[in-house]
Scaffold this active site. Structure first.
Site, short mmCIF file in Angstrom:
data_model
loop_
_atom_site.label_atom_id
_atom_site.label_comp_id
_atom_site.label_asym_id
_atom_site.label_seq_id
_atom_site.Cartn_x
_atom_site.Cartn_y
_atom_site.Cartn_z
N GLU A 162 0.79 -1.29 0.00
CA GLU A 162 0.04 0.16 -0.09
C GLU A 162 0.78 1.17 -0.18
O GLU A 162 1.97 1.18 0.48
CB GLU A 162 -1.06 -0.04 1.44
CG GLU A 162 -1.99 0.97 1.50
CD GLU A 162 -3.07 1.25 0.25
OE1 GLU A 162 -2.58 1.59 -0.83
OE2 GLU A 162 -4.30 0.97 0.50
N ASP A 199 -3.76 5.17 6.47
CA ASP A 199 -4.17 6.41 7.19
C ASP A 199 -5.24 5.96 8.05
O ASP A 199 -5.10 5.64 9.48
CB ASP A 199 -4.79 7.38 6.19
CG ASP A 199 -5.07 8.84 6.82
OD1 ASP A 199 -5.07 9.12 7.99
OD2 ASP A 199 -5.38 9.75 6.05
N LYS A 214 0.55 6.96 8.56
CA LYS A 214 0.06 8.39 9.23
C LYS A 214 -0.88 7.76 10.56
O LYS A 214 -1.93 7.85 10.39
CB LYS A 214 -1.01 8.83 8.30
CG LYS A 214 -1.20 10.32 8.53
CD LYS A 214 -2.18 10.89 7.75
CE LYS A 214 -1.67 11.33 6.38
NZ LYS A 214 -2.64 12.04 5.71
N ASP A 243 -1.70 10.90 -4.88
CA ASP A 243 -2.24 11.71 -5.69
C ASP A 243 -3.40 12.38 -5.08
O ASP A 243 -3.79 12.55 -3.89
CB ASP A 243 -3.03 11.19 -6.85
CG ASP A 243 -4.29 10.53 -6.33
OD1 ASP A 243 -5.35 10.94 -6.88
OD2 ASP A 243 -4.31 9.55 -5.40
N ARG A 257 1.00 12.04 -9.15
CA ARG A 257 1.69 10.81 -8.75
C ARG A 257 2.99 10.76 -9.05
O ARG A 257 3.53 9.81 -8.81
CB ARG A 257 0.44 9.68 -9.49
CG ARG A 257 -0.62 9.60 -8.83
CD ARG A 257 -1.26 8.33 -9.51
NE ARG A 257 -2.73 8.32 -9.30
CZ ARG A 257 -3.55 7.82 -8.22
NH1 ARG A 257 -2.48 7.30 -7.43
NH2 ARG A 257 -4.67 7.68 -8.08
#
Length: 175
Positions: free
Chosen positions: A99, A103, A131, A159, A165
């Protein structure tokens, strides 16, 4: 092409390459003598997955999934939708989900359970960025490239509304 810097360069391409080599060695140690299935989560994980693949010297199958939970906003909707499922049978396999960023953790929590329900032998998570401040669910991330603050990250596959990206480094959008 983007000549301007979006925000500040947080993580350079060189730092990313070095981290991919380090994580590749760890994956080799963890799965010595076994095969792995790397599952890249489209589209953000493409560059990171290529880096990981080059650094893992094991029997390997690769596949991709496309899942959505964001849309064009900067906050996760919390709803996970599978747009493209695996073509590979993962029953009895060591699966490593690759990944771009963890988040809220909702998508990866969903995918980890989804793969375990398909009788994967093991399911590990390898992320370029973590994160932790954004977490909504408790999830173990096995291989972490870099930990970042709760800002909107772009570059190196990540993105904002399909832009940025292709930046060869990690940056962020400034308010």
């Amino acid at each position: 092409m983007h000549n301007e810097t979006v925000g500040t360069v947080l993580i350079t391409q060189k730092q990313i390459s070095e981290k991919a080599a380090e994580i590749g060695r760890k994956i080799e140690e963890d799965f010595r003598g076994e095969s792995v299935v790397l599952v890249g989560i489209l589209r953000g994980a493409v560059l990171w997955m290529a880096d990981i693949m080059k650094n893992v010297n094991l029997d390997m199958t690769i596949d991709f999934m496309s899942v959505s939970s964001y849309g064009s906003s900067t906050k996760s909707s919390g709803i996970v939708k599978i747009n493209k499922d695996l073509d590979t049978d993962i029953e009895g396999q060591n699966v490593i989900i690759v990944e771009d960023i963890v988040d809220s953790g909702r998508t990866l929590n969903y995918l980890k359970n989804y793969f375990m329900n398909r009788d994967a032998k093991t399911v590990k998570i390898c992320t370029l960025l973590d994160k932790p401040e954004g977490r909504k669910v408790d999830i173990d991330v096995d291989y972490i490239g870099f930990t970042v603050d709760d800002i909107f990250i772009v570059g190196y596959g990540l993105d904002y509304d399909q832009k940025y990206r292709n930046l060869p480094y990690i940056s962020y959008l400034e308010e």
